[in-house]
Design a protein around this motif. Sequence first.
Motif, PDB file in Angstrom:
ATOM      1  N   GLU A 269       0.793  -1.228   0.000  1.00 31.69           N
ATOM      2  CA  GLU A 269       0.000   0.000   0.000  1.00 31.69           C
ATOM      3  C   GLU A 269       0.825   1.278   0.000  1.00 31.69           C
ATOM      4  OE1 GLU A 269      -0.662  -2.528   2.328  1.00 31.69           O
ATOM      5  OE2 GLU A 269      -2.103  -3.344   0.868  1.00 31.69           O
ATOM      6  N   HIS A 270       2.039   1.248   0.575  1.00 32.24           N
ATOM      7  CA  HIS A 270       2.774   2.499   0.733  1.00 32.24           C
ATOM      8  C   HIS A 270       4.284   2.260   0.819  1.00 32.24           C
ATOM      9  CE1 HIS A 270       2.531   1.193   5.008  1.00 32.24           C
ATOM     10  NE2 HIS A 270       3.721   1.747   5.067  1.00 32.24           N
ATOM     11  N   THR A 271       5.015   3.356   0.669  1.00 35.09           N
ATOM     12  CA  THR A 271       6.464   3.390   0.908  1.00 35.09           C
ATOM     13  C   THR A 271       6.700   4.510   1.909  1.00 35.09           C
ATOM     14  OG1 THR A 271       6.986   2.620  -1.327  1.00 35.09           O
ATOM     15  CG2 THR A 271       8.734   3.775  -0.139  1.00 35.09           C
ATOM     16  N   LEU A 272       7.435   4.224   2.973  1.00 38.95           N
ATOM     17  CA  LEU A 272       7.678   5.191   4.041  1.00 38.95           C
ATOM     18  C   LEU A 272       9.147   5.600   4.034  1.00 38.95           C
ATOM     19  CD1 LEU A 272       6.058   6.564   6.338  1.00 38.95           C
ATOM     20  CD2 LEU A 272       6.928   4.768   7.867  1.00 38.95           C
ATOM     21  N   VAL A 273       9.382   6.920   3.990  1.00 37.36           N
ATOM     22  CA  VAL A 273      10.756   7.446   3.924  1.00 37.36           C
ATOM     23  C   VAL A 273      11.021   8.329   5.141  1.00 37.36           C
ATOM     24  CG1 VAL A 273      12.357   8.900   2.620  1.00 37.36           C
ATOM     25  CG2 VAL A 273      10.771   7.388   1.394  1.00 37.36           C
ATOM     26  N   ARG A 274      12.130   8.056   5.833  1.00 39.79           N
ATOM     27  CA  ARG A 274      12.595   8.922   6.914  1.00 39.79           C
ATOM     28  C   ARG A 274      13.496   9.990   6.297  1.00 39.79           C
ATOM     29  NH1 ARG A 274      10.985   9.959  11.924  1.00 39.79           N
ATOM     30  NH2 ARG A 274      10.794   7.699  12.323  1.00 39.79           N
ATOM     31  N   LEU A 275      13.003  11.223   6.276  1.00 35.19           N
ATOM     32  CA  LEU A 275      13.750  12.312   5.659  1.00 35.19           C
ATOM     33  C   LEU A 275      14.950  12.710   6.518  1.00 35.19           C
ATOM     34  CD1 LEU A 275      10.772  14.554   4.484  1.00 35.19           C
ATOM     35  CD2 LEU A 275      12.066  12.892   3.132  1.00 35.19           C
ATOM     36  N   ASP A 276      15.927  13.310   5.884  1.00 37.11           N
ATOM     37  CA  ASP A 276      17.108  13.781   6.618  1.00 37.11           C
ATOM     38  C   ASP A 276      16.751  14.857   7.636  1.00 37.11           C
ATOM     39  OD1 ASP A 276      18.545  12.032   5.111  1.00 37.11           O
ATOM     40  OD2 ASP A 276      19.593  13.544   3.904  1.00 37.11           O
ATOM     41  N   THR A 277      15.622  15.527   7.417  1.00 37.28           N
ATOM     42  CA  THR A 277      15.167  16.536   8.373  1.00 37.28           C
ATOM     43  C   THR A 277      14.505  15.910   9.596  1.00 37.28           C
ATOM     44  OG1 THR A 277      13.118  16.723   7.092  1.00 37.28           O
ATOM     45  CG2 THR A 277      14.859  18.338   6.641  1.00 37.28           C
ATOM     46  N   GLY A 278      14.331  14.571   9.604  1.00 36.68           N
ATOM     47  CA  GLY A 278      13.788  13.875  10.757  1.00 36.68           C
ATOM     48  C   GLY A 278      12.368  13.402  10.611  1.00 36.68           C
ATOM     49  N   GLY A 279      11.592  14.026   9.726  1.00 32.99           N
ATOM     50  CA  GLY A 279      10.193  13.662   9.567  1.00 32.99           C
ATOM     51  C   GLY A 279       9.999  12.442   8.690  1.00 32.99           C
ATOM     52  N   LEU A 280       8.760  11.924   8.708  1.00 38.89           N
ATOM     53  CA  LEU A 280       8.393  10.787   7.878  1.00 38.89           C
ATOM     54  C   LEU A 280       7.446  11.252   6.779  1.00 38.89           C
ATOM     55  CD1 LEU A 280       7.701   8.081  10.595  1.00 38.89           C
ATOM     56  CD2 LEU A 280       9.483   7.956   8.848  1.00 38.89           C
TER      57      LEU A 280
END
Length: 381
Positions: A269-280
């Motif tokens: 259903e989805h792809t989840l990315v942890r950004l370098d800024t800390g958020g998802l």
Amino acid sequence: MPDIDLMPSRTAPAPATGTGKPLSVKALRKTYGGVTAVDEVSMEIAAGEFVTFLGSSGSGKTTTLMMIAGFCEPDSGSIVVGGRDVTRLAPQKRGLGFVFQQYLLFPHMTVWENVAFPLQLRDIPKAELRRRVGETLEMAGLSAMARRRPRELSGGQQQRVALCRALVYRPPVILMDEPLGALDKKLRDQLQTEIKRIQQELGLTVIYVTHDQEEALVLSDRIAVMRDGLIDQFDTPQELFERPRTPFVADFLGAANFLPGRLEDQSAEHTLVRLDTGGLITARSQAVPDGARVRAAVQPGRLALCPPGDGFCTGTVETVTYVGTLVRVTVRPVGGAATELIRLELPAGRAPALGENVGLTADPANVSVFPDVLPDPESGG
């Protein structure tokens, strides 16, 4: 010139429909010395389809068009129009229509005579010639200008005459090489509407070359985005904009934001990315190796504001630029690189204040994920 009725009729005559033919290009290649201008390009274009070759200068779009027209001979590959192989035929034997950026009208001829000229070359009977010229001028709104010469016309009117001259003998395919590039934006927008209307009324097969992304999106059934002699993606405008398959396409059509991070989770259903800024940030499901460095791509117009602390990041509004129906905003994310800015396009009247802290959010359906390789801004051929 024969006598003609210069008054437009109350109802336009019904033109012949479905004149367009399918076109097949297979493994088309062209080199100049050691430089490959077009590299094994293949595509199938349906009868009545409007296809645009879109790319920056040197991407191979015009060379591909010129090979289809017969003005440039391919090193290898084939071109088939309506089941007929035209690869090695001279341009005049292919029967294709061509509209250039330069109008190339005969200055000593009237509008009527310019449009009639291709039919005269083909020895079309006079009665049929009159009918076709009259229908074509009527369709383009030029009936009242039939006796004028090119110098008495505006640039937009001259370009419509050039279009009529290419349409009048009902060619199986019309080729257009940046025909609106010399016109101002308002007139260009008007002629885009006219070209699309005429193309649909006649069922024409059109291949159109431009470097203008908005023009390609407005006119086309499908767009071939070209780079370095190759087709990066050949798809509908909506698919190209909403589901780009490469970082280059995402950047070229809309100048996407590329947000660096690492893949944290993925499912059907989805792809989840942890950004370098800390958020998802959540994207639609895409095949990316677990833990890989990636960039989440999202168009400026697909981002929305939310309260600080919500969304995938919080930042400070750096610039707000009014451009009519929308405002362009840049936000510096908290925890981002010193040079990193996120661009948004928002409806006019909903702009945040300079220096305001805001959150950013996006619908996962509008977020793409690519390996952590940025598109080369100098690339494109």
